[in-house]
Design a protein around this motif. Sequence first.
Motif, PDB file in Angstrom:
ATOM      1  N   ILE A 154       3.322  -1.693  -9.343  1.00 65.32           N
ATOM      2  CA  ILE A 154       3.526  -1.571  -7.888  1.00 65.32           C
ATOM      3  C   ILE A 154       4.164  -2.840  -7.338  1.00 65.32           C
ATOM      4  O   ILE A 154       5.138  -2.791  -6.563  1.00 65.32           O
ATOM      5  N   LEU A 164      -1.201  -2.098 -10.875  1.00 69.75           N
ATOM      6  CA  LEU A 164      -0.882  -3.011  -9.777  1.00 69.75           C
ATOM      7  C   LEU A 164       0.374  -3.820 -10.093  1.00 69.75           C
ATOM      8  O   LEU A 164       1.208  -4.066  -9.212  1.00 69.75           O
ATOM      9  N   LYS A 189       0.832  -1.213   0.000  1.00 69.17           N
ATOM     10  CA  LYS A 189       0.000   0.000   0.000  1.00 69.17           C
ATOM     11  C   LYS A 189       0.868   1.265   0.000  1.00 69.17           C
ATOM     12  O   LYS A 189       0.559   2.242  -0.693  1.00 69.17           O
ATOM     13  N   SER A 204       2.086   1.781  -3.358  1.00 65.73           N
ATOM     14  CA  SER A 204       0.972   2.201  -4.207  1.00 65.73           C
ATOM     15  C   SER A 204       0.663   3.681  -3.994  1.00 65.73           C
ATOM     16  O   SER A 204       0.433   4.424  -4.956  1.00 65.73           O
ATOM     17  N   ALA A 255      -5.066   2.543  -3.861  1.00 63.62           N
ATOM     18  CA  ALA A 255      -5.232   1.520  -2.828  1.00 63.62           C
ATOM     19  C   ALA A 255      -6.095   2.046  -1.687  1.00 63.62           C
ATOM     20  O   ALA A 255      -5.872   3.145  -1.189  1.00 63.62           O
TER      21      ALA A 255
END
Length: 411
Positions: A401, A398, A347, A350, A358
């Motif tokens: 990340i 994603l 997170k 992100s 997130a």
Amino acid sequence: MVKVKVIEMKRYYRWIGVFITCMMCILACGMLILDTKEMIVKANGVRNGQNFVQAHEKENIKDDLFIQMLNKTIPALEVNYKKENGYSQDKTFVKMVLGKLMNFDYEDPKTLFKAQISMLKEADDDLAEMDDYMLLKDQENNIAKNHDINNSLEEIENNEIVKKTKEVQELAVASRKAKVESTPKKNTKQIPIVSSPVNMPNKVELNMNKPVIFIYHTHATESYMPESIGNFHSLKRRFTVRAVGDKLTSYLVRKGYKVIHNDTLHDYPSYQQSYVRALETLKSNMDKNPSLKIIFDIHRDAAPNNNTARENSYVVINGQKVARYSIVVGTKNKNTEKLLTFAKYIKAKSDELYPGLAKKTITKPYRFNQFNSDYYALIEIGNTANNIDEAIRTTKYLAEILDRVINDIKK
């Protein structure tokens, strides 16, 4: 002889007692009649040669007559009620002593009844307290009313506290205006980064020549708009989390990872014991491929039942709506702390790259099969307010990340 004299003496004293009793009765009646006549004469006659019969004194006659009757009925107390123009007597020493002993005021006949009937005293005390309360309330209301009247607008404007408060408010408004004018306009869907220190997960040894990432779905039939049949559960792959898994796998492969994507339907035909069947799939693949270290179980969340569900389901990146995601951690696992560290690090990365993409990390009192790896993330991509295209777009960002995270923790 002696006995005869005793009998005669008793008869003599008996007649004396009868005589005295009769005389007292005659005197009492005479005094009552005479005093009553005197009161009537005073009420209707002339005092010092002048007529004083007035309308309000007629009421006083009744009171005085009642008091005179009490005086004669209870002569030991001789109730007296002083009137300026009525009947009065001076207090005697006996009256004062009896008054102190009996808590009785000779000038107030009401105290006679209160001394004999305690209920009357309590009721009178309650009424007195109520009178005091009402008096105080009237005083408060008068003070408040006078305060409102006396405080003019000019006095309020000149008040030092009001002046200081207005100055502070004006400075605050000016500061906000300057901040708004100096801040560049951003897309309303983007959320600013909130920096917070997070721990980095432990380093992990990865054999990049073999599969190191395993992606699967405990609930493989979870679907997105427009496929809402079956309470958003469908066998049509292109609208479900399996299609999202396919795209995430594709992006990670492009970044150089070997990935196994298992699309077994663990929630069909029965939804019950989905995690039991998913555990069998996970164990089987990990046994066959000991190089698998990082596990992603991809789900779809359910949208909350409120007016902002749709608005909060996505962010705008590069002009496109992208479904938001969240990570769920089961707190019934022995490695919960390591799982939380891994989730929070994802997170944080992100938030650094794509603020707002997130959502907050969720903890629930279950295991979710996460005990099989310290690098296990149950990721819910989008919810039932998102369409499949928005969920697919999430996989691109994603993957970037996750790539950054893996590069940070691999040996």
